[in-house]
Motif scaffolding. Structure first.
Motif, PDB file in Angstrom:
ATOM      1  N   LYS A  38      15.449  -0.140  12.702  1.00  0.00           N
ATOM      2  CA  LYS A  38      16.159  -0.963  11.731  1.00  0.00           C
ATOM      3  C   LYS A  38      15.347  -2.190  11.355  1.00  0.00           C
ATOM      4  CE  LYS A  38      19.630  -0.141  10.455  1.00  0.00           C
ATOM      5  NZ  LYS A  38      20.040   0.613   9.235  1.00  0.00           N
ATOM      6  N   PHE A  39      14.662  -2.787  12.295  1.00  0.00           N
ATOM      7  CA  PHE A  39      13.803  -3.933  12.017  1.00  0.00           C
ATOM      8  C   PHE A  39      12.697  -3.542  11.036  1.00  0.00           C
ATOM      9  CE2 PHE A  39      10.476  -6.992  12.763  1.00  0.00           C
ATOM     10  CZ  PHE A  39      11.136  -8.175  13.040  1.00  0.00           C
ATOM     11  N   GLN A  40      12.108  -2.350  11.251  1.00  0.00           N
ATOM     12  CA  GLN A  40      11.044  -1.898  10.350  1.00  0.00           C
ATOM     13  C   GLN A  40      11.595  -1.625   8.955  1.00  0.00           C
ATOM     14  OE1 GLN A  40       7.963  -1.955  11.348  1.00  0.00           O
ATOM     15  NE2 GLN A  40       7.107  -1.288   9.398  1.00  0.00           N
ATOM     16  N   GLU A  41      12.824  -1.063   8.870  1.00  0.00           N
ATOM     17  CA  GLU A  41      13.434  -0.817   7.559  1.00  0.00           C
ATOM     18  C   GLU A  41      13.668  -2.126   6.809  1.00  0.00           C
ATOM     19  OE1 GLU A  41      16.983   1.357   8.184  1.00  0.00           O
ATOM     20  OE2 GLU A  41      15.994   3.187   8.895  1.00  0.00           O
ATOM     21  N   VAL A  42      14.209  -3.110   7.489  1.00  0.00           N
ATOM     22  CA  VAL A  42      14.461  -4.415   6.853  1.00  0.00           C
ATOM     23  C   VAL A  42      13.149  -5.053   6.415  1.00  0.00           C
ATOM     24  CG1 VAL A  42      15.386  -6.729   7.233  1.00  0.00           C
ATOM     25  CG2 VAL A  42      16.616  -4.744   8.092  1.00  0.00           C
ATOM     26  N   LYS A  43      12.141  -4.952   7.282  1.00  0.00           N
ATOM     27  CA  LYS A  43      10.838  -5.526   6.942  1.00  0.00           C
ATOM     28  C   LYS A  43      10.241  -4.835   5.722  1.00  0.00           C
ATOM     29  CE  LYS A  43       6.239  -6.298   8.868  1.00  0.00           C
ATOM     30  NZ  LYS A  43       5.363  -6.099  10.032  1.00  0.00           N
ATOM     31  N   GLU A  44      10.362  -3.488   5.665  1.00  0.00           N
ATOM     32  CA  GLU A  44       9.840  -2.736   4.533  1.00  0.00           C
ATOM     33  C   GLU A  44      10.608  -3.078   3.249  1.00  0.00           C
ATOM     34  OE1 GLU A  44       7.077  -0.208   2.816  1.00  0.00           O
ATOM     35  OE2 GLU A  44       7.199  -0.956   4.870  1.00  0.00           O
ATOM     36  N   ALA A  45      11.935  -3.235   3.378  1.00  0.00           N
ATOM     37  CA  ALA A  45      12.735  -3.616   2.209  1.00  0.00           C
ATOM     38  C   ALA A  45      12.354  -5.000   1.716  1.00  0.00           C
ATOM     39  CB  ALA A  45      14.220  -3.567   2.564  1.00  0.00           C
ATOM     40  N   ALA A  46      12.114  -5.915   2.658  1.00  0.00           N
ATOM     41  CA  ALA A  46      11.696  -7.268   2.254  1.00  0.00           C
ATOM     42  C   ALA A  46      10.345  -7.231   1.563  1.00  0.00           C
ATOM     43  CB  ALA A  46      11.656  -8.166   3.490  1.00  0.00           C
ATOM     44  N   ARG A  47       9.428  -6.373   2.070  1.00  0.00           N
ATOM     45  CA  ARG A  47       8.111  -6.278   1.435  1.00  0.00           C
ATOM     46  C   ARG A  47       8.230  -5.725   0.014  1.00  0.00           C
ATOM     47  NH1 ARG A  47       4.354  -2.640   0.531  1.00  0.00           N
ATOM     48  NH2 ARG A  47       5.558  -0.995   1.534  1.00  0.00           N
ATOM     49  N   LEU A  48       9.076  -4.675  -0.143  1.00  0.00           N
ATOM     50  CA  LEU A  48       9.263  -4.105  -1.480  1.00  0.00           C
ATOM     51  C   LEU A  48       9.896  -5.127  -2.419  1.00  0.00           C
ATOM     52  CD1 LEU A  48      10.566  -0.542  -0.510  1.00  0.00           C
ATOM     53  CD2 LEU A  48       8.321  -1.144  -1.415  1.00  0.00           C
ATOM     54  N   ALA A  49      10.884  -5.877  -1.931  1.00  0.00           N
ATOM     55  CA  ALA A  49      11.505  -6.909  -2.769  1.00  0.00           C
ATOM     56  C   ALA A  49      10.497  -7.974  -3.162  1.00  0.00           C
ATOM     57  CB  ALA A  49      12.679  -7.525  -2.020  1.00  0.00           C
ATOM     58  N   ARG A  50       9.613  -8.321  -2.214  1.00  0.00           N
ATOM     59  CA  ARG A  50       8.598  -9.316  -2.533  1.00  0.00           C
ATOM     60  C   ARG A  50       7.617  -8.791  -3.572  1.00  0.00           C
ATOM     61  NH1 ARG A  50       4.926 -10.854   2.373  1.00  0.00           N
ATOM     62  NH2 ARG A  50       4.179  -8.759   1.855  1.00  0.00           N
ATOM     63  N   ASP A  51       7.205  -7.495  -3.435  1.00  0.00           N
ATOM     64  CA  ASP A  51       6.296  -6.914  -4.419  1.00  0.00           C
ATOM     65  C   ASP A  51       6.947  -6.861  -5.801  1.00  0.00           C
ATOM     66  OD1 ASP A  51       4.468  -6.632  -2.423  1.00  0.00           O
ATOM     67  OD2 ASP A  51       4.957  -4.520  -2.019  1.00  0.00           O
ATOM     68  N   LYS A  52       8.230  -6.466  -5.834  1.00  0.00           N
ATOM     69  CA  LYS A  52       8.919  -6.420  -7.128  1.00  0.00           C
ATOM     70  C   LYS A  52       9.033  -7.803  -7.738  1.00  0.00           C
ATOM     71  CE  LYS A  52      11.704  -2.278  -6.246  1.00  0.00           C
ATOM     72  NZ  LYS A  52      13.078  -1.746  -6.071  1.00  0.00           N
ATOM     73  N   SER A  53       9.317  -8.803  -6.913  1.00  0.00           N
ATOM     74  CA  SER A  53       9.403 -10.173  -7.430  1.00  0.00           C
ATOM     75  C   SER A  53       8.069 -10.634  -7.958  1.00  0.00           C
ATOM     76  CB  SER A  53       9.888 -11.098  -6.308  1.00  0.00           C
ATOM     77  OG  SER A  53       9.917 -12.432  -6.743  1.00  0.00           O
ATOM     78  N   GLN A  54       6.980 -10.250  -7.254  1.00  0.00           N
ATOM     79  CA  GLN A  54       5.647 -10.637  -7.709  1.00  0.00           C
ATOM     80  C   GLN A  54       5.333  -9.988  -9.060  1.00  0.00           C
ATOM     81  OE1 GLN A  54       3.773 -12.797  -6.083  1.00  0.00           O
ATOM     82  NE2 GLN A  54       2.088 -12.731  -7.560  1.00  0.00           N
ATOM     83  N   GLU A  55       5.678  -8.675  -9.209  1.00  0.00           N
ATOM     84  CA  GLU A  55       5.451  -7.991 -10.477  1.00  0.00           C
ATOM     85  C   GLU A  55       6.275  -8.622 -11.591  1.00  0.00           C
ATOM     86  OE1 GLU A  55       6.382  -3.965  -9.778  1.00  0.00           O
ATOM     87  OE2 GLU A  55       4.601  -3.544  -8.538  1.00  0.00           O
ATOM     88  N   LYS A  56       7.520  -8.986 -11.266  1.00  0.00           N
ATOM     89  CA  LYS A  56       8.381  -9.610 -12.271  1.00  0.00           C
ATOM     90  C   LYS A  56       7.814 -10.945 -12.712  1.00  0.00           C
ATOM     91  CE  LYS A  56      13.185 -10.916 -13.093  1.00  0.00           C
ATOM     92  NZ  LYS A  56      14.550 -11.003 -12.503  1.00  0.00           N
ATOM     93  N   ILE A  57       7.301 -11.704 -11.732  1.00  0.00           N
ATOM     94  CA  ILE A  57       6.724 -13.014 -12.072  1.00  0.00           C
ATOM     95  C   ILE A  57       5.502 -12.839 -12.958  1.00  0.00           C
ATOM     96  CG2 ILE A  57       5.530 -14.997 -11.082  1.00  0.00           C
ATOM     97  CD1 ILE A  57       7.454 -14.722  -8.678  1.00  0.00           C
ATOM     98  N   GLU A  58       4.635 -11.840 -12.614  1.00  0.00           N
ATOM     99  CA  GLU A  58       3.439 -11.619 -13.436  1.00  0.00           C
ATOM    100  C   GLU A  58       3.820 -11.178 -14.838  1.00  0.00           C
ATOM    101  OE1 GLU A  58       1.171  -8.820 -11.305  1.00  0.00           O
ATOM    102  OE2 GLU A  58       0.471 -10.238  -9.764  1.00  0.00           O
ATOM    103  N   THR A  59       4.820 -10.292 -14.970  1.00  0.00           N
ATOM    104  CA  THR A  59       5.269  -9.843 -16.286  1.00  0.00           C
ATOM    105  C   THR A  59       5.829 -11.001 -17.106  1.00  0.00           C
ATOM    106  OG1 THR A  59       5.790  -7.695 -15.346  1.00  0.00           O
ATOM    107  CG2 THR A  59       6.752  -8.218 -17.495  1.00  0.00           C
ATOM    108  N   SER A  60       6.619 -11.846 -16.438  1.00  0.00           N
ATOM    109  CA  SER A  60       7.194 -13.006 -17.117  1.00  0.00           C
ATOM    110  C   SER A  60       6.101 -13.962 -17.569  1.00  0.00           C
ATOM    111  CB  SER A  60       8.169 -13.726 -16.195  1.00  0.00           C
ATOM    112  OG  SER A  60       9.221 -12.871 -15.831  1.00  0.00           O
ATOM    113  N   SER A  61       5.061 -14.109 -16.746  1.00  0.00           N
ATOM    114  CA  SER A  61       3.957 -15.003 -17.102  1.00  0.00           C
ATOM    115  C   SER A  61       3.226 -14.485 -18.334  1.00  0.00           C
ATOM    116  CB  SER A  61       3.006 -15.119 -15.919  1.00  0.00           C
ATOM    117  OG  SER A  61       1.897 -15.911 -16.247  1.00  0.00           O
ATOM    118  N   ASN A  62       3.007 -13.168 -18.396  1.00  0.00           N
ATOM    119  CA  ASN A  62       2.326 -12.599 -19.554  1.00  0.00           C
ATOM    120  C   ASN A  62       3.156 -12.778 -20.823  1.00  0.00           C
ATOM    121  OD1 ASN A  62       0.141 -11.770 -18.026  1.00  0.00           O
ATOM    122  ND2 ASN A  62       1.116  -9.815 -17.490  1.00  0.00           N
ATOM    123  N   HIS A  63       4.469 -12.534 -20.690  1.00  0.00           N
ATOM    124  CA  HIS A  63       5.345 -12.721 -21.851  1.00  0.00           C
ATOM    125  C   HIS A  63       5.358 -14.173 -22.313  1.00  0.00           C
ATOM    126  CE1 HIS A  63       6.904  -8.715 -22.370  1.00  0.00           C
ATOM    127  NE2 HIS A  63       7.246  -8.631 -21.068  1.00  0.00           N
TER     128      HIS A  63
END
Length: 279
Positions: A38-63
């Motif tokens: 369960k710890f690994q699942e939460v950690k993986e979910a947090a990593r995916l959320a962080r990657d998605k947030s990073q992509e969203k920030i980069e997309t917003s910056s380009n726009h």
């Protein structure tokens, strides 16, 4: 964060912000495994959320950059439309979000570096723990061998104690036997003293015994004489008895004759009395 199993029922992880290592114990290995998964699942979910947030920030910056360029061209034109005004406000919001995202990225990079350092410390601690476990295993093996040796020594001592107890019982019996023998010895010594006292009067007793022996010999001689007299008296008694029996026979015959004579005298008297009466 990185969760590490340090044993079958214990795990550890590091808090990079507090620079602290935490540990958690479980009642069984299954619970520890579930927690780690369960710890690994939460950690993986947090990593995916962080990657998605990073992509969203980069997309917003380009726009935002594209909107800024377009807005400048439109300003060179005559007047801005309401849509341009909305885009401008969105562009401002994205700039603020980009700034915050950049700050968060730096913060996350710092935290990531801290986590890496904590992971390295945990790895070192784990290696030290493994080395300590090996050392503890060796010490445990040594202690177990020492324990076995002590157990065998205790068994030997118990056997010796049992033998000592048996020897004590034997000693107790021997002491009682010695006391009995000492008592018997004292009795024998008393008897010996009595015998010694009696031995002092043995000469007197010997002289008395000789005197008594002489008296006994004289008495035996007297007894022999008496026996001879008794035999002669017995002979005289037998002769007297024989004479007495003979006399008794003669006396009986005499009494019979006398009775006859007496009867004759009675008859004669009755005849005389009758004659006197007739006259």
């Amino acid at each position: 964060m990185t969760f590490t199993k340090t044993s079958q029922k214990f795990g550890q992880w590091a808090d990079s912000r507090a620079n602290t290592v935490f540990g958690l114990g479980f009642s069984s290995e299954q619970q520890l495994t579930k927690f780690a998964e369960k710890f690994q699942e939460v950690k993986e979910a947090a990593r995916l959320a962080r990657d998605k947030s990073q992509e969203k920030i980069e997309t917003s910056s380009n726009h935002s950059q594209a909107s800024s360029v377009n807005g400048t061209d439109d300003e060179k034109a005559s007047h801005a439309s309401p849509a341009d005004t909305h885009l401008k406000s969105e562009n401002d919001k994205l700039k603020i979000a980009l700034t915050q995202s950049a700050a968060n990225v730096k913060k996350w990079e710092i935290e990531l570096q801290t986590l890496r350092e904590s992971n390295a410390r945990l790895t070192t601690a784990l290696q030290e723990s493994v080395a300590s476990v090996e050392q503890w295993k060796k010490q445990f093996s040594i202690c177990r061998d020492e324990n076995d040796r002590l157990r065998s020594k205790i068994e030997q001592l118990e056997e010796q104690c049992s033998e000592i107890n048996r020897e004590k019982e034997k000693n107790t019996q021997l002491k009682s036997r010695i006391e009995e023998l000492e008592s018997e010895l004292r009795e024998k010594e008393m008897e010996l003293k009595d015998l010694r006292k009696q031995s002092e009067i043995i000469p007197q007793l010997m002289s008395e015994c000789e005197y008594v022996s002489e008296k006994l010999e004289a008495a035996e001689r007297d007894n022999q004489n008496l026996e001879d007299k008794v035999r002669s008296l017995k002979t005289d008694i037998e002769e007297s008895k024989y004479r007495q029996r003979h006399l008794k026979g003669e006396l009986k015959s005499f009494l019979e004759v006398l009775d006859g004579k007496i009867d004759d005298l009675h008859d004669f008297r009755r005849g005389l009395s009758k004659l006197g009466t007739d006259n």
